[in-house]
Enzyme design. Structure first.
Site, short mmCIF file in Angstrom:
data_model
loop_
_atom_site.label_atom_id
_atom_site.label_comp_id
_atom_site.label_asym_id
_atom_site.label_seq_id
_atom_site.Cartn_x
_atom_site.Cartn_y
_atom_site.Cartn_z
N ARG A 82 0.85 -1.19 0.00
CA ARG A 82 0.00 0.00 0.00
C ARG A 82 0.88 1.23 0.00
NH1 ARG A 82 -4.05 -0.46 4.95
NH2 ARG A 82 -2.26 -1.21 6.16
N GLN A 99 -7.00 -6.38 7.55
CA GLN A 99 -6.92 -5.70 8.84
C GLN A 99 -7.01 -6.88 9.80
OE1 GLN A 99 -6.69 -4.71 12.01
NE2 GLN A 99 -8.91 -4.84 12.17
N SER A 127 -9.29 -18.01 8.97
CA SER A 127 -8.78 -17.96 10.35
C SER A 127 -9.61 -18.79 11.32
CB SER A 127 -8.78 -16.50 10.80
OG SER A 127 -8.62 -16.41 12.19
N GLU A 170 -10.38 -17.75 14.04
CA GLU A 170 -11.32 -16.81 14.68
C GLU A 170 -12.74 -17.01 14.17
OE1 GLU A 170 -11.00 -13.99 17.10
OE2 GLU A 170 -9.53 -15.51 17.60
N TYR A 199 -13.82 -8.77 13.12
CA TYR A 199 -12.78 -9.45 12.33
C TYR A 199 -13.22 -10.87 11.98
CZ TYR A 199 -8.50 -12.08 11.37
OH TYR A 199 -7.56 -12.93 10.81
N HIS A 206 -0.52 -18.36 14.50
CA HIS A 206 0.89 -18.71 14.28
C HIS A 206 1.74 -17.46 14.45
CE1 HIS A 206 -1.31 -18.16 10.51
NE2 HIS A 206 -0.26 -17.49 10.08
N ARG A 225 6.26 -11.30 14.39
CA ARG A 225 4.88 -10.99 14.75
C ARG A 225 4.78 -9.51 15.16
NH1 ARG A 225 -0.44 -12.30 14.06
NH2 ARG A 225 -1.12 -13.90 15.54
N LYS A 259 3.88 -9.26 22.33
CA LYS A 259 3.85 -8.31 23.45
C LYS A 259 4.55 -8.94 24.65
CE LYS A 259 0.44 -5.54 25.99
NZ LYS A 259 -0.98 -5.19 26.10
N GLY A 287 -4.59 -8.24 29.21
CA GLY A 287 -6.02 -8.44 29.44
C GLY A 287 -6.28 -9.82 30.01
N PRO A 311 -14.69 -7.04 24.14
CA PRO A 311 -16.14 -7.03 24.34
C PRO A 311 -16.73 -8.45 24.27
CG PRO A 311 -15.51 -5.37 22.73
CD PRO A 311 -14.28 -6.16 23.03
N ALA A 312 -16.17 -9.30 23.43
CA ALA A 312 -16.57 -10.71 23.37
C ALA A 312 -15.30 -11.51 23.13
CB ALA A 312 -17.57 -10.94 22.24
#
Ligand code: NAP
Ligand code: F7E
Length: 321
Positions: free
Chosen positions: A33, A81, A123, A125, A147, A177, A182, A190, A209, A277-278
């Site tokens: 981009r 994203q 994913s 997810e 997402y 992964h 990352r 993190k 979190g 939130p979830a």
């Protein structure tokens, strides 16, 4: 020489896939981009061996032009994203890129050359609030974030273009992964970066979190190999790629801090800002199909993954001390 086109080449997976395909003798074209600053950190070392072209998943004209000019035989759609937390803050943008972006690319393929083989980065997810343990190619989806919802769309539009137009369109349902490449916002990096920085005296706490959520964490270079294997198959399909092991965020923290000789309990602070939130509480994949059909299996264990990430961050931050 085979030509492969990668969207998302500046990302974690894009950089490893580009390396892998170069080693296989491919000509690699990667889409980047336009931005006011260059972010080629992950591909600096291969920049003179790949062709970088300007384009965006939001802009179908750019996709059509790239396919017309470079005529790839394989297209890997890794652009997205991809940060779950951000998808609540930018849900429409996430849908534009991560969901509709897939349709733009599939339609560009249909228009320019329907014989192109297509890989979609789906994913785990999508399984979200899981309806089955472990998750397989036939487990129903129950996404828990914008997402995850966008990825379900991307998955089904891939299946739909396969069935509607006969495209060789494949969906790899990859579980988490990780690697030293990352992004720092994801929990594993993190943790590894903070363990290293605390050890080196560059930080004094790690704010996290939910420590109890569980993920099936593998090593990114193992997973890009699976992407390529999928596109070498005679027929397109859907494949789960996972290790079959699940660990909590707490397990990851404990191992990472142990590795630098520290007790994580003295440094980790729970912070509401990083709760979701979830939540997706538990993911663990069953990759039997990938193992049997592709001959794929993960090579790096969870413990080795944690060590590699922390060691890489110790080296990286150590150079700056
Ligand atoms: P990543 O590091 O976040 O990389 C994402 C890439 O997408 C970056 O190159 C980014 O470019 C590019 N991108 C974002 N928006 C774009 C747009 N509108 N047009 C063109 N490019 C755009 O992600 P990753 O971890 O490598 O993951 C690769 C893919 O696999 C993603 O689709 C992700 O959702 C999916 N996935 C990842 C995992 C995982 O555990 N890593 C698991 C399952 C699926 P910039 O550098 O310019 O931002
Ligand atoms: O979170 C918990 C968080 O952001 C993992 C993406 O590549 O994999 C990734 O999505 C877990 C979650 O990854 C913090 O609540 C606790 O339960 O590293 P993550 P993710 O959401 O699993 C999938 C497969 C993808 O497709 C995505 O693109 O860790 N957690 N504390 C935290 N997470 C973050 N990021 N930061 C924390 O402080």
């Amino acid at each position: 020489m085979n030509c492969a086109f990668i969207t998302g080449i500046t990302g974690q997976d894009g950089s490893y896939l580009a390396e892998f395909l170069l080693d296989q003798g491919y000509e690699v074209v990667g889409m980047v981009r336009r931005s006011s600053t260059v972010n080629f950190e992950r591909i600096n070392h291969i920049q003179d061996r790949v062709t970088l072209v300007s384009g965006d998943l939001l802009d179908e004209v750019s996709l059509i032009s790239i396919l017309r000019e470079y005529r790839p035989q394989e297209v890997y759609n890794l652009a997205a994203q991809s940060f779950v937390q951000t998808s609540w803050v930018q849900p429409v943008f996430t849908g534009e890129v991560t969901a509709l972006g897939v349709t733009r690319l599939l339609d560009a393929i249909r228009t320019v050359d329907p014989t192109i083989r297509f890989y979609q980065a789906s994913s785990s997810e999508m399984f979200g609030k899981v309806l089955e343990v472990p998750q397989t190619e036939t487990t129903p989806f129950y996404p828990r974030s914008p997402y995850g919802v966008a990825k379900v769309y991307g998955h089904w539009i891939t299946v739909n273009y396969r069935e509607s137009y006969g495209l060789h369109a494949t969906s790899g349902i990859l579980f988490n992964h990780e690697s030293p490449r990352r992004g720092f916002e994801f929990v594993t990096r993190k943790i590894s970066s903070h363990a290293a920085r605390i050890k080196l005296g560059l930080a004094h706490e790690l704010r996290l979190g939910n420590l109890e959520s569980r993920r099936d964490w593998g090593y990114a270079p193992d997973y890009v190999r699976a992407m390529w294997l999928m596109l070498q198959q005679e027929a397109p399909g859907d494949y789960v790629v996972a290790t079959g092991e699940t660990h909590s965020v707490r397990d990851f923290v404990e191992l990472a801090f142990d590795h630098v000789g520290l007790d994580y309990r003295q440094f980790v602070v729970q912070d509401e800002r990083f709760m979701r939130p979830a939540e997706v509480d538990l993911l663990v994949g069953d990759c039997r199909k990938a193992r049997d059909a592709l001959g794929w299996q993960p090579e790096v264990t969870f413990e080795e993954l944690v060590r590699r990430m922390v060691d890489a961050d110790l080296r990286g931050f150590g150079e700056r001390v």
